[in-house]
Design a protein around this motif. Structure first.
Motif, mmCIF file in Angstrom:
data_model
loop_
_atom_site.group_PDB
_atom_site.id
_atom_site.type_symbol
_atom_site.label_atom_id
_atom_site.label_comp_id
_atom_site.label_asym_id
_atom_site.label_seq_id
_atom_site.Cartn_x
_atom_site.Cartn_y
_atom_site.Cartn_z
ATOM 1 N N PRO A 97 37.930 -35.906 -28.635
ATOM 2 C CA PRO A 97 36.592 -35.609 -28.101
ATOM 3 C C PRO A 97 35.548 -36.561 -28.689
ATOM 4 O O PRO A 97 35.708 -37.069 -29.803
ATOM 5 C CB PRO A 97 36.347 -34.161 -28.560
ATOM 6 N N PRO A 98 34.476 -36.822 -27.956
ATOM 7 C CA PRO A 98 33.421 -37.712 -28.448
ATOM 8 C C PRO A 98 32.823 -37.185 -29.756
ATOM 9 O O PRO A 98 32.597 -35.992 -29.913
ATOM 10 C CB PRO A 98 32.380 -37.692 -27.321
ATOM 11 N N ARG A 99 32.566 -38.124 -30.663
ATOM 12 C CA ARG A 99 31.920 -37.785 -31.927
ATOM 13 C C ARG A 99 30.803 -38.779 -32.214
ATOM 14 O O ARG A 99 30.790 -39.881 -31.683
ATOM 15 C CB ARG A 99 32.935 -37.780 -33.089
ATOM 16 N N THR A 100 29.882 -38.357 -33.072
ATOM 17 C CA THR A 100 28.771 -39.234 -33.419
ATOM 18 C C THR A 100 29.282 -40.433 -34.202
ATOM 19 O O THR A 100 30.346 -40.376 -34.833
ATOM 20 C CB THR A 100 27.726 -38.490 -34.251
ATOM 21 N N LEU A 101 28.515 -41.526 -34.187
ATOM 22 C CA LEU A 101 28.964 -42.751 -34.829
ATOM 23 C C LEU A 101 28.984 -42.631 -36.349
ATOM 24 O O LEU A 101 29.954 -43.028 -36.990
ATOM 25 C CB LEU A 101 28.049 -43.913 -34.434
ATOM 26 N N GLN A 102 27.937 -42.105 -36.939
ATOM 27 C CA GLN A 102 27.800 -42.167 -38.383
ATOM 28 C C GLN A 102 28.468 -41.016 -39.123
ATOM 29 O O GLN A 102 29.215 -41.239 -40.055
ATOM 30 C CB GLN A 102 26.317 -42.233 -38.755
ATOM 31 N N LYS A 103 28.233 -39.786 -38.712
ATOM 32 C CA LYS A 103 28.745 -38.636 -39.452
ATOM 33 C C LYS A 103 30.086 -38.137 -38.931
ATOM 34 O O LYS A 103 30.739 -37.323 -39.570
ATOM 35 C CB LYS A 103 27.723 -37.490 -39.405
ATOM 36 N N GLY A 104 30.501 -38.597 -37.752
ATOM 37 C CA GLY A 104 31.762 -38.149 -37.195
ATOM 38 C C GLY A 104 31.749 -36.707 -36.728
ATOM 39 O O GLY A 104 32.797 -36.069 -36.631
ATOM 40 N N ARG A 105 30.548 -36.188 -36.422
ATOM 41 C CA ARG A 105 30.450 -34.817 -35.929
ATOM 42 C C ARG A 105 30.666 -34.772 -34.424
ATOM 43 O O ARG A 105 30.545 -35.774 -33.748
ATOM 44 C CB ARG A 105 29.074 -34.244 -36.276
ATOM 45 N N GLU A 106 30.969 -33.563 -33.921
ATOM 46 C CA GLU A 106 31.174 -33.411 -32.480
ATOM 47 C C GLU A 106 29.903 -33.787 -31.725
ATOM 48 O O GLU A 106 28.804 -33.357 -32.071
ATOM 49 C CB GLU A 106 31.567 -31.975 -32.167
ATOM 50 N N ASP A 107 30.052 -34.606 -30.709
ATOM 51 C CA ASP A 107 28.904 -35.061 -29.924
ATOM 52 C C ASP A 107 28.261 -33.872 -29.206
ATOM 53 O O ASP A 107 28.952 -33.018 -28.642
ATOM 54 C CB ASP A 107 29.369 -36.100 -28.896
ATOM 55 N N VAL A 108 26.933 -33.818 -29.231
ATOM 56 C CA VAL A 108 26.215 -32.713 -28.591
ATOM 57 C C VAL A 108 26.407 -32.719 -27.080
ATOM 58 O O VAL A 108 26.114 -31.722 -26.404
ATOM 59 C CB VAL A 108 24.712 -32.789 -28.912
ATOM 60 N N LEU A 109 26.900 -33.827 -26.547
ATOM 61 C CA LEU A 109 27.119 -33.925 -25.100
ATOM 62 C C LEU A 109 28.082 -32.852 -24.610
ATOM 63 O O LEU A 109 27.923 -32.308 -23.512
ATOM 64 C CB LEU A 109 27.656 -35.322 -24.759
ATOM 65 N N ILE A 110 29.079 -32.511 -25.424
ATOM 66 C CA ILE A 110 30.079 -31.521 -25.014
ATOM 67 C C ILE A 110 29.428 -30.165 -24.765
ATOM 68 O O ILE A 110 29.595 -29.557 -23.697
ATOM 69 C CB ILE A 110 31.177 -31.406 -26.082
ATOM 70 N N GLU A 111 28.685 -29.700 -25.741
ATOM 71 C CA GLU A 111 28.035 -28.397 -25.610
ATOM 72 C C GLU A 111 26.938 -28.418 -24.550
ATOM 73 O O GLU A 111 26.694 -27.413 -23.873
ATOM 74 C CB GLU A 111 27.464 -27.946 -26.951
ATOM 75 N N ASP A 112 26.266 -29.556 -24.406
ATOM 76 C CA ASP A 112 25.185 -29.631 -23.429
ATOM 77 C C ASP A 112 25.715 -29.528 -21.997
ATOM 78 O O ASP A 112 25.113 -28.868 -21.151
ATOM 79 C CB ASP A 112 24.407 -30.935 -23.605
ATOM 80 N N VAL A 113 26.834 -30.190 -21.727
ATOM 81 C CA VAL A 113 27.443 -30.101 -20.398
ATOM 82 C C VAL A 113 27.893 -28.668 -20.123
ATOM 83 O O VAL A 113 27.659 -28.120 -19.033
ATOM 84 C CB VAL A 113 28.637 -31.080 -20.279
ATOM 85 N N LYS A 114 28.513 -28.040 -21.118
ATOM 86 C CA LYS A 114 28.966 -26.657 -20.947
ATOM 87 C C LYS A 114 27.782 -25.724 -20.731
ATOM 88 O O LYS A 114 27.818 -24.830 -19.857
ATOM 89 C CB LYS A 114 29.773 -26.234 -22.171
ATOM 90 N N ARG A 115 26.709 -25.924 -21.505
ATOM 91 C CA ARG A 115 25.522 -25.087 -21.371
ATOM 92 C C ARG A 115 24.899 -25.228 -19.983
ATOM 93 O O ARG A 115 24.476 -24.230 -19.374
ATOM 94 C CB ARG A 115 24.497 -25.449 -22.446
ATOM 95 N N HIS A 116 24.849 -26.450 -19.488
ATOM 96 C CA HIS A 116 24.266 -26.671 -18.159
ATOM 97 C C HIS A 116 25.068 -25.931 -17.085
ATOM 98 O O HIS A 116 24.486 -25.323 -16.170
ATOM 99 C CB HIS A 116 24.240 -28.163 -17.845
ATOM 100 N N LEU A 117 26.381 -25.964 -17.176
ATOM 101 C CA LEU A 117 27.202 -25.276 -16.188
ATOM 102 C C LEU A 117 26.997 -23.757 -16.267
ATOM 103 O O LEU A 117 26.914 -23.081 -15.236
ATOM 104 C CB LEU A 117 28.677 -25.623 -16.404
ATOM 105 N N LEU A 118 26.912 -23.232 -17.479
ATOM 106 C CA LEU A 118 26.746 -21.786 -17.637
ATOM 107 C C LEU A 118 25.377 -21.297 -17.172
ATOM 108 O O LEU A 118 25.209 -20.113 -16.842
ATOM 109 C CB LEU A 118 26.961 -21.396 -19.107
ATOM 110 N N GLU A 119 24.402 -22.216 -17.148
ATOM 111 C CA GLU A 119 23.064 -21.839 -16.682
ATOM 112 C C GLU A 119 22.977 -21.745 -15.161
ATOM 113 O O GLU A 119 21.999 -21.201 -14.633
ATOM 114 C CB GLU A 119 22.038 -22.853 -17.196
#
Length: 315
Positions: free
Chosen positions: A230-252
């Motif tokens: 899954p996509p991760r941020t460049l510096q910290k290696g955290r999960e990219d917010v894009l994943i949750e944002d796409v899911k949130r948009h669909l649920l809305e």
């Protein structure tokens, strides 16, 4: 055959990419000059010789970045229906391999120098009719290598963030390895001048451990992206917010009862699939098309999203 459509890069991305390319091109010119300078002044210093080899390896990351950026924009073909968007990811792997190769080379040569108890040869050089200690020329060459490389490394790291380019970030890590190894070489040359024959190799060995740590992280990141993590941020290696944002948009969406998303990076952009559980199925084709288009407009990196309908979400 359906081909992936060309990416519509925003103007901000294109401007940032042009700046990154200029930095990479100037760094290549500079590295070539350091290779020549180091080759003329390294003498018998182990650390100096290592810095020289490092400079040669240092050409790989910026070249990989420039080639990957150019290839990624080629249009999809029948042989490559998904296009060439993964080219920067291959550049990232090449840069990471160059970094780890340098770390291994630095460590092995330093250990061998310590085991063999071989003092580096730093004699005298005739300059304008006078004999001076060659170490002064070595220190001048190292200063020329360290300061600009530190500046290039910082500039490349800043330039990599807005274009989300991992190859350029690995290039910045290689630049950091360059100036760290140069700093170790300075300590080694000064130590040898003071009579500590082992200072040259010890300094190189200490730096090699830090470089190997960075190289291992870059290798792990490059391989995981190519496998499809899954996509991760460049510096910290955290999960990219894009994943949750796409899911949130669909649920809305009022017609969606549940949704799940999985994404993967394809170079600068993201591909993925979403599964939705609809409340109603009237005109479902139009609803899916509208949802896909809305998500792509919200995030230019979300280039290719397939949305499927299911009676329930997968486990």
């Amino acid at each position: 055959m359906m081909l992936t459509t060309p990416v519509e890069y925003p103007k901000s991305f294109l401007a940032a990419e042009r700046r990154a390319k200029r930095i990479a091109a100037w760094s290549i010119i500079y590295v070539v000059s350091t290779i020549v300078f180091m080759g003329l002044t390294m003498g018998g210093s182990q650390a100096m010789k290592t810095v020289w080899f490092d400079d040669i390896l240092g050409l790989i990351p910026p070249v990989s970045f420039l080639v990957g950026a150019a290839v990624a924009k080629r249009r999809a073909t029948a042989d490559y229906p998904y296009g060439f968007l993964r080219a920067p990811m291959i550049g990232h792997l090449a840069s990471a391999l160059a970094l780890i190769a340098f770390g291994i080379m630095l460590a092995v040569e330093a250990v061998l120098a310590l085991l063999e108890h071989t003092p580096p040869s730093i004699g005298g050089t005739v300059v304008f009719g006078r004999v001076i200690w060659s170490g002064w020329l070595m220190l001048a060459a190292l200063a020329y290598s360290i300061v600009p490389m530190a500046i290039f490394g910082h500039s490349k790291e800043k330039a990599a963030l807005p274009i989300h380019d991992r190859a350029l970030l690995a290039d910045a890590a290689m630049a950091r390895a360059d100036w760290l190894s140069g700093g170790a070489a300075v300590a080694g040359v000064v130590g040898v001048g003071l009579g500590f024959w082992w200072a040259d190799a010890v300094a190189a060995l200490v730096v090699s451990l830090d470089i190997l740590h960075d190289g291992a992280q870059q290798i792990r990141g490059a391989v995981s992206r190519l496998i499809g993590a899954p996509p991760r941020t460049l510096q910290k290696g955290r999960e990219d917010v894009l994943i949750e944002d796409v899911k949130r948009h669909l649920l809305e969406l009022d017609w969606v009862a549940g949704a799940d998303v999985r994404l993967r990076e394809e170079g600068h952009v993201v591909f993925g699939e979403a599964t939705v559980v609809p409340r109603v199925t009237d005109d479902i084709g139009t609803k899916l098309s509208d949802a896909r288009q809305a998500i792509r407009q919200r995030h230019w990196r979300m280039h290719d999203l397939t949305i499927t309908v299911a009676a329930r979400l997968p486990p």
